[in-house]
Design a protein around this motif. Sequence first.
Motif, PDB file in Angstrom:
ATOM      1  N   SER A   1      69.053  16.332  46.638  1.00  0.00           N
ATOM      2  CA  SER A   1      67.905  16.245  45.725  1.00  0.00           C
ATOM      3  C   SER A   1      66.630  16.551  46.487  1.00  0.00           C
ATOM      4  CB  SER A   1      67.801  14.845  45.113  1.00  0.00           C
ATOM      5  OG  SER A   1      67.461  13.896  46.111  1.00  0.00           O
ATOM      6  N   ARG A   2      65.593  16.814  45.736  1.00  0.00           N
ATOM      7  CA  ARG A   2      64.229  16.844  46.275  1.00  0.00           C
ATOM      8  C   ARG A   2      63.319  16.332  45.166  1.00  0.00           C
ATOM      9  NH1 ARG A   2      61.512  20.038  50.381  1.00  0.00           N
ATOM     10  NH2 ARG A   2      63.216  21.546  50.463  1.00  0.00           N
ATOM     11  N   GLY A   3      62.586  15.290  45.455  1.00  0.00           N
ATOM     12  CA  GLY A   3      61.675  14.737  44.468  1.00  0.00           C
ATOM     13  C   GLY A   3      62.167  13.494  43.763  1.00  0.00           C
TER      14      GLY A   3
ATOM     15  N   ILE B   1      68.187   8.741  51.184  1.00  0.00           N
ATOM     16  CA  ILE B   1      68.914   9.962  51.520  1.00  0.00           C
ATOM     17  C   ILE B   1      67.966  11.157  51.522  1.00  0.00           C
ATOM     18  CG2 ILE B   1      70.731  11.545  50.766  1.00  0.00           C
ATOM     19  CD1 ILE B   1      72.309   9.157  49.800  1.00  0.00           C
ATOM     20  N   GLU B   2      67.039  11.177  50.582  1.00  0.00           N
ATOM     21  CA  GLU B   2      66.072  12.273  50.567  1.00  0.00           C
ATOM     22  C   GLU B   2      65.156  12.209  51.788  1.00  0.00           C
ATOM     23  OE1 GLU B   2      62.484  14.008  47.788  1.00  0.00           O
ATOM     24  OE2 GLU B   2      64.328  13.304  46.843  1.00  0.00           O
TER      25      GLU B   2
ATOM     26  N   HIS C   1      69.771  21.285  42.408  1.00  0.00           N
ATOM     27  CA  HIS C   1      68.844  21.135  41.292  1.00  0.00           C
ATOM     28  C   HIS C   1      69.637  20.909  40.014  1.00  0.00           C
ATOM     29  CE1 HIS C   1      65.361  22.328  43.640  1.00  0.00           C
ATOM     30  NE2 HIS C   1      66.044  23.349  44.111  1.00  0.00           N
ATOM     31  N   GLN C   2      69.318  19.827  39.336  1.00  0.00           N
ATOM     32  CA  GLN C   2      69.984  19.539  38.063  1.00  0.00           C
ATOM     33  C   GLN C   2      68.950  18.988  37.096  1.00  0.00           C
ATOM     34  OE1 GLN C   2      73.200  16.750  38.291  1.00  0.00           O
ATOM     35  NE2 GLN C   2      73.707  16.898  36.134  1.00  0.00           N
ATOM     36  N   ASP C   3      68.580  19.788  36.094  1.00  0.00           N
ATOM     37  CA  ASP C   3      67.631  19.288  35.107  1.00  0.00           C
ATOM     38  C   ASP C   3      68.371  18.481  34.054  1.00  0.00           C
ATOM     39  OD1 ASP C   3      68.720  21.095  33.196  1.00  0.00           O
ATOM     40  OD2 ASP C   3      67.373  22.674  33.895  1.00  0.00           O
ATOM     41  N   SER C   4      67.612  17.889  33.154  1.00  0.00           N
ATOM     42  CA  SER C   4      68.205  16.994  32.154  1.00  0.00           C
ATOM     43  C   SER C   4      69.113  17.724  31.187  1.00  0.00           C
ATOM     44  CB  SER C   4      67.086  16.281  31.372  1.00  0.00           C
ATOM     45  OG  SER C   4      66.236  17.237  30.745  1.00  0.00           O
TER      46      SER C   4
ATOM     47  N   ALA D   1      75.001  23.108  38.383  1.00  0.00           N
ATOM     48  CA  ALA D   1      74.104  22.857  39.513  1.00  0.00           C
ATOM     49  C   ALA D   1      74.815  23.116  40.844  1.00  0.00           C
ATOM     50  CB  ALA D   1      73.581  21.424  39.456  1.00  0.00           C
ATOM     51  N   HIS D   2      76.083  22.676  40.949  1.00  0.00           N
ATOM     52  CA  HIS D   2      76.845  22.923  42.173  1.00  0.00           C
ATOM     53  C   HIS D   2      77.118  24.409  42.363  1.00  0.00           C
ATOM     54  CE1 HIS D   2      77.544  18.573  42.338  1.00  0.00           C
ATOM     55  NE2 HIS D   2      77.996  18.756  43.559  1.00  0.00           N
TER      56      HIS D   2
END
Length: 353
Positions: A11-13, A18-19, A42-45, A52-53
Motif C-alpha cells: 500500500s501507499r497512503g 508496514i507502510e 493499488h486497489q480502489d473501492s 490489483a495483483h
Amino acid sequence: MTGRVILLAPSRGLGGGIERYADTLEWAFAAQGVRCLRVDLHQDSQGSRTFAHARLLSETRRHLRASTVPTRLIVAHRALLPMASLAARERAACGISVVCHGSDVWGARFRARRSIEDHLMGRHDVRVVAVSSFTAGAISRKHSATILPPGLSREWFRTLVEQSACEHAPAAEISLVTAFRLADWESKGLPQLLDAVQAVGRPDIKVTVCGTGEPPAELQKLVRKHSCCSLRPGLSDRELARQLAAADLFVLATRTRAGRRPSGEGFGLVLLEAQVAGTPVIGPAYGGSHDAHIEGITGVTPTDETAEALATTLQEVLKDPQKLAEMGKHAATWARARFAPERYASYAVARLL
C-alpha cells in the motif's frame, strides 16, 4: 551483483507500520546508492483484489524487461510473493527477498494461498526476512529467516528528535498516547486500555488516540463513553511526532490472535518512534515487541493481555514521576543509538541483498 531493486509494497497512503517499513527501505536503498523502483498494490473501492495483483505483476514485469542490470525483487509483504515469483522469471531478475511481519505469519488465511506462499518461501532464490526474533520463531518450523527489524528514515528520525527538543507546556494531567490504523482499534487493544485507565481511578490521566484512516462509528461511540479519551485522526508526521514527544507515556496494547482474523505485533514500529521522541513505552504482553524496547529500562510490558494486568502496570509506572522521566531519557538514548538512520541503512541493504 545486484544493480538495482524493485520494491513491491502492499500500500501507499493507508498508513500503519508496514507502510512505514516500506518507506524506510526505499530511503535506505537511496542512502546506500542502490537504485530502487517502488511498485505499490493499488486497489480502489471499485476494483477487485485480483485485478490489483495483476496490475502489480504487469508493472513489475515492465520494469524488469526495461532493465539492463541485475535486479532483485524486495517483497514488503508475503501476500505479494506469488506475483513476485512470476515476475522473477524475467531475465533481469536475480532473486527475491520477502519480509514477514507478524500476523501474516501466524494467521490462518485461505489454505491454498498460504500453501503457495509457504512453498515459494522455500525456493533457493528466495531469502526470508523477519522483523523480529518472535516472527522468525513463528516461521522457523518451515523456514529459516534472517532478522531485519523496522527502522526510521533520516527525515522521520530527525522530525521525532526535533519535536522532543521543543518546549512542551507543563500540564497537571498525565498524557497517555496510543497510535494505530483506526480501523484496527479493537485488535490494537483500545477497549482494554480504556478499561485499565478507568480501573486505575486517576482522573488526571488523559488518553489520546492518534491514527490514520476514518474513525469507525463504533470507535467514536467507545471514545464518547470515556471522558478521559480523545481522538486525533489524520495527523501530519510533524503533528504525530509532537504528540509522541509531549506524552508522558506511550501505550500499545495489541491483542495477539491466530485464526482467520489474526492480530499481533511482529515488532511494533510505533514503540520505536515514541522512544526516539523521548517517551517511555508500555508494549503488548505478547508478540515481537520485546525486541522494540529494553524491559524495565526504556519500557515495560504487562504480564498478560487483560485490562487488569495493564492497570497494574500503569499504576506501577505512574506512581514515580521521576523514574518515568528517567525511563524517557533512557528510551531516547537507546533508540537513537540502536536505530541511527545511517547505520540502519547499511544494515538493511546488507540483509536484503
